[in-house]
Motif scaffolding. Structure first.
Motif, PDB file in Angstrom:
ATOM      1  N   GLY A 298       0.864  -1.175   0.000  1.00 16.30           N
ATOM      2  CA  GLY A 298       0.000   0.000   0.000  1.00 16.30           C
ATOM      3  C   GLY A 298       0.894   1.215   0.000  1.00 16.30           C
ATOM      4  N   THR A 299       0.383   2.332   0.477  1.00 16.22           N
ATOM      5  CA  THR A 299       1.199   3.536   0.501  1.00 16.22           C
ATOM      6  C   THR A 299       0.654   4.523   1.519  1.00 16.22           C
ATOM      7  OG1 THR A 299       2.222   5.222  -0.908  1.00 16.22           O
ATOM      8  CG2 THR A 299      -0.105   4.773  -1.282  1.00 16.22           C
ATOM      9  N   LEU A 300       1.459   5.522   1.825  1.00 16.29           N
ATOM     10  CA  LEU A 300       1.012   6.625   2.676  1.00 16.29           C
ATOM     11  C   LEU A 300       0.324   7.664   1.806  1.00 16.29           C
ATOM     12  CD1 LEU A 300       4.061   7.319   5.031  1.00 16.29           C
ATOM     13  CD2 LEU A 300       1.823   6.523   5.742  1.00 16.29           C
ATOM     14  N   SER A 301      -0.831   8.115   2.225  1.00 21.56           N
ATOM     15  CA  SER A 301      -1.506   9.185   1.497  1.00 21.56           C
ATOM     16  C   SER A 301      -0.699  10.466   1.622  1.00 21.56           C
ATOM     17  CB  SER A 301      -2.917   9.406   2.054  1.00 21.56           C
ATOM     18  OG  SER A 301      -3.457  10.619   1.558  1.00 21.56           O
ATOM     19  N   PRO A 302      -0.408  11.150   0.512  1.00 19.92           N
ATOM     20  CA  PRO A 302       0.365  12.387   0.595  1.00 19.92           C
ATOM     21  C   PRO A 302      -0.413  13.542   1.214  1.00 19.92           C
ATOM     22  CG  PRO A 302      -0.382  12.023  -1.650  1.00 19.92           C
ATOM     23  CD  PRO A 302      -0.747  10.793  -0.878  1.00 19.92           C
ATOM     24  N   THR A 303      -1.731  13.414   1.293  1.00 21.83           N
ATOM     25  CA  THR A 303      -2.550  14.491   1.846  1.00 21.83           C
ATOM     26  C   THR A 303      -2.859  14.304   3.320  1.00 21.83           C
ATOM     27  OG1 THR A 303      -4.546  13.369   1.046  1.00 21.83           O
ATOM     28  CG2 THR A 303      -3.596  15.073  -0.363  1.00 21.83           C
ATOM     29  N   THR A 304      -3.042  13.043   3.746  1.00 23.30           N
ATOM     30  CA  THR A 304      -3.435  12.801   5.137  1.00 23.30           C
ATOM     31  C   THR A 304      -2.338  12.159   5.984  1.00 23.30           C
ATOM     32  OG1 THR A 304      -4.329  10.580   4.705  1.00 23.30           O
ATOM     33  CG2 THR A 304      -5.821  12.466   4.363  1.00 23.30           C
ATOM     34  N   GLY A 305      -1.369  11.522   5.328  1.00 24.94           N
ATOM     35  CA  GLY A 305      -0.350  10.792   6.061  1.00 24.94           C
ATOM     36  C   GLY A 305      -0.826   9.444   6.561  1.00 24.94           C
ATOM     37  N   LEU A 306      -2.025   9.035   6.155  1.00 28.05           N
ATOM     38  CA  LEU A 306      -2.595   7.763   6.576  1.00 28.05           C
ATOM     39  C   LEU A 306      -2.330   6.687   5.516  1.00 28.05           C
ATOM     40  CD1 LEU A 306      -6.073   9.049   7.844  1.00 28.05           C
ATOM     41  CD2 LEU A 306      -3.948   8.781   9.153  1.00 28.05           C
ATOM     42  N   ILE A 307      -2.313   5.434   5.947  1.00 24.59           N
ATOM     43  CA  ILE A 307      -2.114   4.326   5.023  1.00 24.59           C
ATOM     44  C   ILE A 307      -3.346   4.165   4.136  1.00 24.59           C
ATOM     45  CG2 ILE A 307      -1.750   1.845   4.812  1.00 24.59           C
ATOM     46  CD1 ILE A 307       0.691   3.247   5.857  1.00 24.59           C
ATOM     47  N   LYS A 308      -3.117   3.946   2.845  1.00 18.89           N
ATOM     48  CA  LYS A 308      -4.212   3.661   1.915  1.00 18.89           C
ATOM     49  C   LYS A 308      -3.803   2.491   1.012  1.00 18.89           C
ATOM     50  CE  LYS A 308      -2.770   6.849  -1.778  1.00 18.89           C
ATOM     51  NZ  LYS A 308      -3.215   7.918  -2.704  1.00 18.89           N
ATOM     52  N   ASN A 309      -4.793   1.875   0.413  1.00 20.26           N
ATOM     53  CA  ASN A 309      -4.601   0.807  -0.579  1.00 20.26           C
ATOM     54  C   ASN A 309      -3.821  -0.392  -0.041  1.00 20.26           C
ATOM     55  OD1 ASN A 309      -5.831   2.606  -2.340  1.00 20.26           O
ATOM     56  ND2 ASN A 309      -3.917   3.290  -3.253  1.00 20.26           N
ATOM     57  N   ALA A 310      -3.966  -0.695   1.243  1.00 23.11           N
ATOM     58  CA  ALA A 310      -3.244  -1.830   1.831  1.00 23.11           C
ATOM     59  C   ALA A 310      -4.129  -3.068   1.846  1.00 23.11           C
ATOM     60  CB  ALA A 310      -2.798  -1.499   3.251  1.00 23.11           C
ATOM     61  N   ASN A 311      -3.548  -4.251   1.493  1.00 22.85           N
ATOM     62  CA  ASN A 311      -4.367  -5.460   1.547  1.00 22.85           C
ATOM     63  C   ASN A 311      -4.562  -5.942   2.978  1.00 22.85           C
ATOM     64  OD1 ASN A 311      -1.907  -6.651   2.147  1.00 22.85           O
ATOM     65  ND2 ASN A 311      -1.802  -7.882   0.287  1.00 22.85           N
ATOM     66  N   SER A 312      -3.737  -5.483   3.914  1.00 27.46           N
ATOM     67  CA  SER A 312      -4.013  -5.689   5.341  1.00 27.46           C
ATOM     68  C   SER A 312      -4.901  -4.536   5.778  1.00 27.46           C
ATOM     69  CB  SER A 312      -2.703  -5.698   6.147  1.00 27.46           C
ATOM     70  OG  SER A 312      -1.907  -6.778   5.791  1.00 27.46           O
ATOM     71  N   THR A 313      -6.203  -4.765   5.759  1.00 24.42           N
ATOM     72  CA  THR A 313      -7.148  -3.662   5.899  1.00 24.42           C
ATOM     73  C   THR A 313      -7.083  -2.960   7.252  1.00 24.42           C
ATOM     74  OG1 THR A 313      -8.873  -5.248   6.541  1.00 24.42           O
ATOM     75  CG2 THR A 313      -8.741  -4.631   4.206  1.00 24.42           C
ATOM     76  N   CYS A 314      -6.539  -3.640   8.265  1.00 26.13           N
ATOM     77  CA  CYS A 314      -6.444  -2.990   9.574  1.00 26.13           C
ATOM     78  C   CYS A 314      -5.454  -1.832   9.566  1.00 26.13           C
ATOM     79  CB  CYS A 314      -6.089  -3.996  10.658  1.00 26.13           C
ATOM     80  SG  CYS A 314      -4.392  -4.627  10.560  1.00 26.13           S
ATOM     81  N   LEU A 315      -4.601  -1.759   8.518  1.00 22.78           N
ATOM     82  CA  LEU A 315      -3.646  -0.657   8.410  1.00 22.78           C
ATOM     83  C   LEU A 315      -4.262   0.594   7.817  1.00 22.78           C
ATOM     84  CD1 LEU A 315      -0.552  -2.541   6.899  1.00 22.78           C
ATOM     85  CD2 LEU A 315      -1.007  -2.058   9.310  1.00 22.78           C
ATOM     86  N   ILE A 316      -5.343   0.422   7.073  1.00 17.66           N
ATOM     87  CA  ILE A 316      -5.928   1.542   6.341  1.00 17.66           C
ATOM     88  C   ILE A 316      -6.397   2.620   7.303  1.00 17.66           C
ATOM     89  CG2 ILE A 316      -7.832   2.220   4.809  1.00 17.66           C
ATOM     90  CD1 ILE A 316      -7.592  -0.506   3.478  1.00 17.66           C
ATOM     91  N   ASP A 317      -6.048   3.866   6.942  1.00 21.99           N
ATOM     92  CA  ASP A 317      -6.395   5.067   7.719  1.00 21.99           C
ATOM     93  C   ASP A 317      -5.673   5.126   9.067  1.00 21.99           C
ATOM     94  OD1 ASP A 317      -8.069   6.032   5.722  1.00 21.99           O
ATOM     95  OD2 ASP A 317      -9.838   5.047   6.543  1.00 21.99           O
ATOM     96  N   LYS A 318      -4.555   4.407   9.189  1.00 16.63           N
ATOM     97  CA  LYS A 318      -3.742   4.469  10.400  1.00 16.63           C
ATOM     98  C   LYS A 318      -2.457   5.246  10.119  1.00 16.63           C
ATOM     99  CE  LYS A 318      -6.318   1.774  13.057  1.00 16.63           C
ATOM    100  NZ  LYS A 318      -7.356   1.357  12.122  1.00 16.63           N
ATOM    101  N   ARG A 319      -1.887   5.827  11.158  1.00 14.46           N
ATOM    102  CA  ARG A 319      -0.610   6.546  11.058  1.00 14.46           C
ATOM    103  C   ARG A 319       0.512   5.583  11.454  1.00 14.46           C
ATOM    104  NH1 ARG A 319      -1.139  11.831  10.067  1.00 14.46           N
ATOM    105  NH2 ARG A 319      -3.182  12.784  10.386  1.00 14.46           N
ATOM    106  N   LEU A 320       0.792   4.692  10.559  1.00 11.75           N
ATOM    107  CA  LEU A 320       1.743   3.626  10.870  1.00 11.75           C
ATOM    108  C   LEU A 320       3.120   4.183  11.205  1.00 11.75           C
ATOM    109  CD1 LEU A 320       2.336   0.572  10.990  1.00 11.75           C
ATOM    110  CD2 LEU A 320       2.858   0.670   8.550  1.00 11.75           C
ATOM    111  N   ASP A 321       3.583   5.173  10.447  1.00 15.86           N
ATOM    112  CA  ASP A 321       4.936   5.677  10.687  1.00 15.86           C
ATOM    113  C   ASP A 321       5.057   6.368  12.038  1.00 15.86           C
ATOM    114  OD1 ASP A 321       3.234   7.682   9.781  1.00 15.86           O
ATOM    115  OD2 ASP A 321       4.726   8.626   8.484  1.00 15.86           O
ATOM    116  N   THR A 322       4.123   7.252  12.356  1.00 12.72           N
ATOM    117  CA  THR A 322       4.232   7.971  13.633  1.00 12.72           C
ATOM    118  C   THR A 322       3.962   7.057  14.823  1.00 12.72           C
ATOM    119  OG1 THR A 322       1.929   8.709  13.402  1.00 12.72           O
ATOM    120  CG2 THR A 322       3.634  10.201  12.609  1.00 12.72           C
ATOM    121  N   ASP A 323       3.064   6.087  14.646  1.00 10.36           N
ATOM    122  CA  ASP A 323       2.797   5.146  15.741  1.00 10.36           C
ATOM    123  C   ASP A 323       4.033   4.311  16.050  1.00 10.36           C
ATOM    124  OD1 ASP A 323       0.217   6.058  16.007  1.00 10.36           O
ATOM    125  OD2 ASP A 323      -0.684   4.446  14.830  1.00 10.36           O
TER     126      ASP A 323
END
Length: 301
Positions: free
Chosen positions: A69-94
């Motif tokens: 998947g990737t980090l959204s450049p606008t929100t900084g949240l994970i998008k397009n991940a096949n591990s759906t629990c990652l979507i809309d999370k701040r993986l890097d800052t967490d």
């Protein structure tokens, strides 16, 4: 001696690697990905990093993570991940809060391209287009050993462009999960290849190619079509980027006929190819590190 730690965060497994500055593997370990549990995933990554550092008796200054998947450049949240629990999370800052150091995240195809460009099959080339031909079709671009990203964080998303120069042999049209039709991924991915075999059987990609090699005419025609479609798709990249090398990974990269036949087929589609007497000048090579390239590329981030 300093170390670099990379994490390959997949849908079913999480893999960690520690490498030296020279690329030597010092530590490697896998664990199952906690299904649907974001906090457990953070815990698993933290555990792997700590274990790697204890084994190497060194601390990494940065941690690289490859994700499907990737980090959204606008929100900084994970998008397009096949591990759906990652979507809309701040993986890097967490993870930065847990590990107390910078976290670098990139798409798994980008990590693959970076790994192969630095010390893999594409080492020594200035411009590299790295492709994964597997369950999906992804790619990354590396220039002078630096991964290109872009403002939309989709640099190299070759698989979601339409297959160029369609003719009657490429129909019927194929609908992609992204909502568009005739995306390159629907032709060149493993599922795209096997699911459109004319016999409408449940043969795997490997079985279809084996039938072709043993003289089955229908399989031969279908595999021939695949090589032609791959040639069209690669030629469009050469026409735009003209990379010094194209490196292939993923399950379908093990098809030997790609390296034997595609360079000759490319000349029909490359602009001004009539000036090239025999074959395209762009080498197509197989990945050196195979399915280890993703986690190694994460470490090189």
């Amino acid at each position: 001696m300093s170390i670099k730690i990379g994490i390959d965060l997949g849908g079913t497994k999480i893999e960690a690697i520690a490498i030296s500055e020279q690329g030597e593997t010092l530590f490697r370990q896998r664990t199952q990905t906690p299904q649907g549990d974001y906090h457990a995933t953070l815990n698993s990554i933290t555990m792997l990093v700590n274990t790697a550092e204890q084994a190497c008796k060194k601390r990494a200054e940065h941690i690289g993570i490859g994700i499907p998947g990737t980090l959204s450049p606008t929100t900084g949240l994970i998008k397009n991940a096949n591990s759906t629990c990652l979507i809309d999370k701040r993986l890097d800052t967490d993870l930065e809060e847990r590990l107390n150091r910078p976290i670098h995240i990139a798409n798994d195809a980008d990590c693959f391209a970076l790994s192969e460009a630095i010390d893999g099959g594409a080492a020594g080339y200035k411009s590299v287009f790295g492709i994964i031909l597997g369950t999906g079709v992804g790619a990354g671009i590396v220039i002078n050993k630096n991964l290109l990203s872009g403002p939309n964080r989709i640099c190299g998303e070759w698989g979601h462009n339409p297959l160029p120069w369609l003719d009657n042999s490429d129909y019927p049209e194929r609908i992609c999960y992204c909502g568009k039709q005739d995306c390159i991924e629907t032709f060149l991915s493993g599922p795209g290849f096997s699911s459109h075999f004319p016999a409408n059987s449940k043969l795997s990609t490997t079985q279809i190619w084996e039938q072709a090699r043993h003289g089955d005419i229908e399989s031969q025609n279908y595999c021939n079509l695949y090589l032609e479609q791959l040639s069209k798709a690669l030629a469009s990249i050469i026409n735009i980027l003209d990379p010094e090398v194209i490196v292939l990974g993923g399950g379908l990269s093990n098809i030997d006929e790609i390296y034997e036949q595609v360079p000759d087929r490319l000349i029909k589609y490359i602009f001004s190819a009539s000036t090239i007497p025999t074959k395209a000048l762009t080498p197509i090579v197989k990945a050196k590190y195979g399915d280890s390239s993703g986690v190694r590329g994460a470490a090189w981030l």
